[in-house]
Design a protein around this motif. Structure first.
Motif, short mmCIF file in Angstrom:
data_model
loop_
_atom_site.label_atom_id
_atom_site.label_comp_id
_atom_site.label_asym_id
_atom_site.label_seq_id
_atom_site.Cartn_x
_atom_site.Cartn_y
_atom_site.Cartn_z
N GLY A 1 0.82 -1.21 0.00
CA GLY A 1 0.00 0.00 0.00
C GLY A 1 0.85 1.25 0.00
N ALA A 2 1.94 1.26 0.76
CA ALA A 2 2.85 2.41 0.79
C ALA A 2 3.53 2.59 -0.56
CB ALA A 2 3.88 2.24 1.91
N ALA A 3 3.93 1.47 -1.19
CA ALA A 3 4.56 1.54 -2.52
C ALA A 3 3.57 2.06 -3.56
CB ALA A 3 5.09 0.17 -2.92
N ASN A 4 2.32 1.61 -3.50
CA ASN A 4 1.30 2.10 -4.42
C ASN A 4 1.06 3.59 -4.24
OD1 ASN A 4 0.98 -0.49 -5.41
ND2 ASN A 4 -0.93 -0.89 -4.32
N ASP A 5 1.00 4.04 -2.99
CA ASP A 5 0.83 5.46 -2.70
C ASP A 5 2.00 6.26 -3.25
OD1 ASP A 5 -0.54 7.70 -1.55
OD2 ASP A 5 0.78 7.59 0.20
N LEU A 6 3.21 5.74 -3.08
CA LEU A 6 4.41 6.39 -3.60
C LEU A 6 4.36 6.50 -5.12
CD1 LEU A 6 7.29 7.48 -2.98
CD2 LEU A 6 8.10 5.14 -3.19
N ARG A 7 3.98 5.44 -5.81
CA ARG A 7 3.89 5.46 -7.27
C ARG A 7 2.82 6.43 -7.75
NH1 ARG A 7 3.59 -0.65 -9.21
NH2 ARG A 7 3.63 0.34 -11.27
N ASN A 8 1.67 6.46 -7.08
CA ASN A 8 0.60 7.39 -7.46
C ASN A 8 1.04 8.84 -7.29
OD1 ASN A 8 -1.17 5.28 -8.07
ND2 ASN A 8 -2.17 5.35 -6.08
N LYS A 9 1.73 9.13 -6.18
CA LYS A 9 2.20 10.50 -5.94
C LYS A 9 3.29 10.90 -6.94
CE LYS A 9 1.07 10.76 -1.03
NZ LYS A 9 1.62 10.78 0.34
N ALA A 10 4.16 9.95 -7.29
CA ALA A 10 5.20 10.23 -8.28
C ALA A 10 4.57 10.57 -9.63
CB ALA A 10 6.14 9.04 -8.42
#
Length: 114
Positions: free
Chosen positions: A68-77
């Motif tokens: 979930g943290a990785a997905n959030d990071l990718r979405n923000k990027a």
């Protein structure tokens, strides 16, 4: 009676909302992680942090919370206009995380590469 029922439903909605895992949006799916420093043809856009709340779900540090943290990071990027994340890491756990399910976090540098 109605007030108690509304308060109960609100609490359930709040708990359910806090325990969901971030999903990748269409733009986030186009962002990749890399261990190799991007070349000079790539533009550094900044650093971003992705987070997944674990407070109500009690899933401190497990695989789904890091996903979930990785997905959030990718979405923000992607929202920044980036397509590459370099140097992604998870900040070290602290003393509190041994006793309470704190947020899972992932930090990385965002680049826009051709």
């Amino acid at each position: 009676m109605r007030i108690k029922m509304l308060m109960g439903l609100s609490a359930i909605a709040l708990l359910a909302g806090c325990s969901t895992t971030h999903q990748l949006d269409a733009a986030g799916q186009q962002v990749k992680f890399t261990d190799d420093k991007p070349g000079a043809n790539c533009q550094l856009l900044g650093q971003v942090t992705g987070a997944q709340s674990n407070w109500f779900s009690g899933t401190g540090g497990d695989g789904s919370s890091m996903r979930g943290a990785a997905n959030d990071l990718r979405n923000k990027a992607a929202a920044m206009g980036g397509n590459t994340i370099y140097g992604a890491n998870s900040p070290s756990q602290n003393f509190l995380s041994s006793f309470a399910p704190v947020d899972s976090k992932m930090v990385g540098q965002v680049y826009k590469c051709p």
